[in-house]
Scaffold this motif. Structure first.
Motif, mmCIF file in Angstrom:
data_model
loop_
_atom_site.group_PDB
_atom_site.id
_atom_site.type_symbol
_atom_site.label_atom_id
_atom_site.label_comp_id
_atom_site.label_asym_id
_atom_site.label_seq_id
_atom_site.Cartn_x
_atom_site.Cartn_y
_atom_site.Cartn_z
ATOM 1 N N PHE A 282 119.154 14.691 26.076
ATOM 2 C CA PHE A 282 119.299 16.141 26.171
ATOM 3 C C PHE A 282 118.051 16.854 25.662
ATOM 4 N N GLU A 283 117.579 16.483 24.471
ATOM 5 C CA GLU A 283 116.403 17.142 23.894
ATOM 6 C C GLU A 283 115.152 16.884 24.726
ATOM 7 N N PHE A 284 114.994 15.664 25.215
ATOM 8 C CA PHE A 284 113.820 15.326 26.023
ATOM 9 C C PHE A 284 113.801 16.166 27.301
ATOM 10 N N GLY A 285 114.931 16.203 27.990
ATOM 11 C CA GLY A 285 115.005 16.962 29.233
ATOM 12 C C GLY A 285 114.865 18.455 29.017
ATOM 13 N N LEU A 286 115.410 18.958 27.918
ATOM 14 C CA LEU A 286 115.299 20.384 27.624
ATOM 15 C C LEU A 286 113.837 20.792 27.488
ATOM 16 N N GLN A 287 113.063 19.970 26.804
ATOM 17 C CA GLN A 287 111.640 20.286 26.649
ATOM 18 C C GLN A 287 110.908 20.243 27.987
ATOM 19 N N LEU A 288 111.292 19.323 28.879
ATOM 20 C CA LEU A 288 110.681 19.280 30.202
ATOM 21 C C LEU A 288 110.985 20.558 30.976
ATOM 22 N N VAL A 289 112.235 21.011 30.915
ATOM 23 C CA VAL A 289 112.626 22.247 31.601
ATOM 24 C C VAL A 289 111.829 23.429 31.055
ATOM 25 N N LEU A 290 111.721 23.511 29.736
ATOM 26 C CA LEU A 290 111.017 24.638 29.128
ATOM 27 C C LEU A 290 109.511 24.557 29.348
ATOM 28 N N ASP A 291 108.964 23.334 29.428
ATOM 29 C CA ASP A 291 107.542 23.195 29.764
ATOM 30 C C ASP A 291 107.271 23.769 31.153
ATOM 31 N N GLY A 292 108.168 23.472 32.090
ATOM 32 C CA GLY A 292 108.014 24.012 33.440
ATOM 33 C C GLY A 292 108.142 25.525 33.459
ATOM 34 N N LEU A 293 109.099 26.058 32.697
ATOM 35 C CA LEU A 293 109.273 27.509 32.637
ATOM 36 C C LEU A 293 108.061 28.163 31.976
ATOM 37 N N GLU A 294 107.509 27.521 30.950
ATOM 38 C CA GLU A 294 106.326 28.068 30.278
ATOM 39 C C GLU A 294 105.146 28.157 31.240
ATOM 40 N N ARG A 295 104.981 27.154 32.064
ATOM 41 C CA ARG A 295 103.894 27.189 33.048
ATOM 42 C C ARG A 295 104.124 28.338 34.033
ATOM 43 N N ARG A 296 105.356 28.537 34.419
ATOM 44 C CA ARG A 296 105.673 29.616 35.348
ATOM 45 C C ARG A 296 105.349 30.991 34.721
ATOM 46 N N LEU A 297 105.694 31.120 33.456
ATOM 47 C CA LEU A 297 105.405 32.387 32.772
ATOM 48 C C LEU A 297 103.915 32.644 32.655
ATOM 49 N N ARG A 298 103.141 31.605 32.423
ATOM 50 C CA ARG A 298 101.689 31.764 32.311
ATOM 51 C C ARG A 298 101.093 32.191 33.650
ATOM 52 N N LEU A 299 101.592 31.621 34.728
ATOM 53 C CA LEU A 299 101.106 31.989 36.061
ATOM 54 C C LEU A 299 101.444 33.442 36.376
#
Length: 300
Positions: A282-299
């Motif tokens: 759960f924790e590993f996947g959550l960080q992957l999801v948030l990493d993707g969202l963070e990249r989207r926010l930066r773009l």
């Protein structure tokens, strides 16, 4: 001809009478009965419900169905027991927590509470309405904190972990909540609202809602494995790691036969030791999801 559930109930009744299963001991779970007798879950559930209605067993939250009557005394037949909606809903949740959502019925709840089945409909209106109240109450046990962190990522982590706790405590909950047509409930909406507030102004409205649905869907998706894993451990007596250890030889043979390069790159089948843990996943996947969202926010 005797119905299958009656045959199962009769054999369990005989085990109780002979002392093979003593008062306070746990009866086989619905999953065990399904495997042992080759029947559907509804049939296995009905067999256990029959024994409960006869007063030979009762549901114990976190344990399952155990031999003997419940600890609370039942009122005389001519008495009118007091009842409120909260007690009714909590009784239904206790059954679902112990035996799964399939075990919940108006008749079963009435039996546990010592009231008539028809009396329940005055409080919840029916099975569908009861399920909505169960969901709202179970989620309400793990509310979104009033004070949330300042950072958008920390807010979503907090909300996701709170949701995960709710699913761990009530393992029937992930399958009861829907993704495409989510139930509109007072205790459920704040989860989505917190994520929307975290990304407000950073994404356009549609993207913000998709982000909230993605986070919700991820947590729910992993949580759907909690109940099957609990049942599997109860039925086999083996943890996930113990089960995996039992499959090592078969897995090794398949890796060698198929020349599966990805598995070999991990050091399998000879030198790789993996500890499967749903909390870690759960924790590993959550960080992957948030990493993707963070990249989207930066773009953006």
């Amino acid at each position: 001809m005797t119905a299958p559930y009656q045959q199962i109930a009769a054999e369990l009744r005989q085990r109780i009478a002979s002392g093979r299963i003593r008062p306070g001991e746990r009866l086989p779970s619905t999953r065990t009965l399904m495997r042992e007798y080759g029947v559907a879950m509804a049939t296995a559930t009905k067999a256990l419900t029959t024994l409960q209605q006869e007063g030979l067993a009762h549901s114990l939250p976190g344990v399952g169905t155990v031999v003997g009557p419940p600890a609370r005394s039942r009122p005389p037949k001519d008495a009118v027991p007091s009842l409120n909606r909260e007690e009714l809903v909590r009784a239904a949740i206790a059954i679902a927590d112990a035996e799964g959502l399939a075990a919940v019925s108006m008749r079963r709840i009435a039996s546990d509470l010592g009231v008539s089945t028809m009396a329940l409909y005055r409080y919840v209106g029916g099975k569908d309405a009861l399920l909505l109240r169960m969901i709202d109450t179970a989620v309400g046990d793990f509310p979104v904190p009033a004070e949330l962190p300042a950072g958008w990522r920390e807010v979503i982590e907090t909300v996701a972990r709170q949701q995960w706790k709710a699913y761990q405590r009530h393992q029937w909950l992930p399958s009861a909540i829907t993704l495409g047509r989510p139930q509109v409930l007072p205790n459920l909406l704040p989860y989505t609202d917190a994520v929307l507030r975290a990304v407000a102004g950073r994404l356009d409205p549609s993207e913000a809602l998709y982000a909230a649905i993605t986070v919700f869907g991820y947590v729910r998706g992993v949580a759907l494995n909690l109940e099957p894993e609990t049942h599997a451990e109860q039925d086999t007596g083996m943890t996930a790691d113990e089960w995996a250890d039992d499959q090592v030889d078969q897995l090794a043979a398949m890796i060698r036969a198929g020349d599966l390069a990805g598995f070999r790159a991990l050091g399998m089948p000879d030198g790789f030791d993996f500890d499967y843990d749903l909390d870690v996943l759960f924790e590993f996947g959550l960080q992957l999801v948030l990493d993707g969202l963070e990249r989207r926010l930066r773009l953006r």
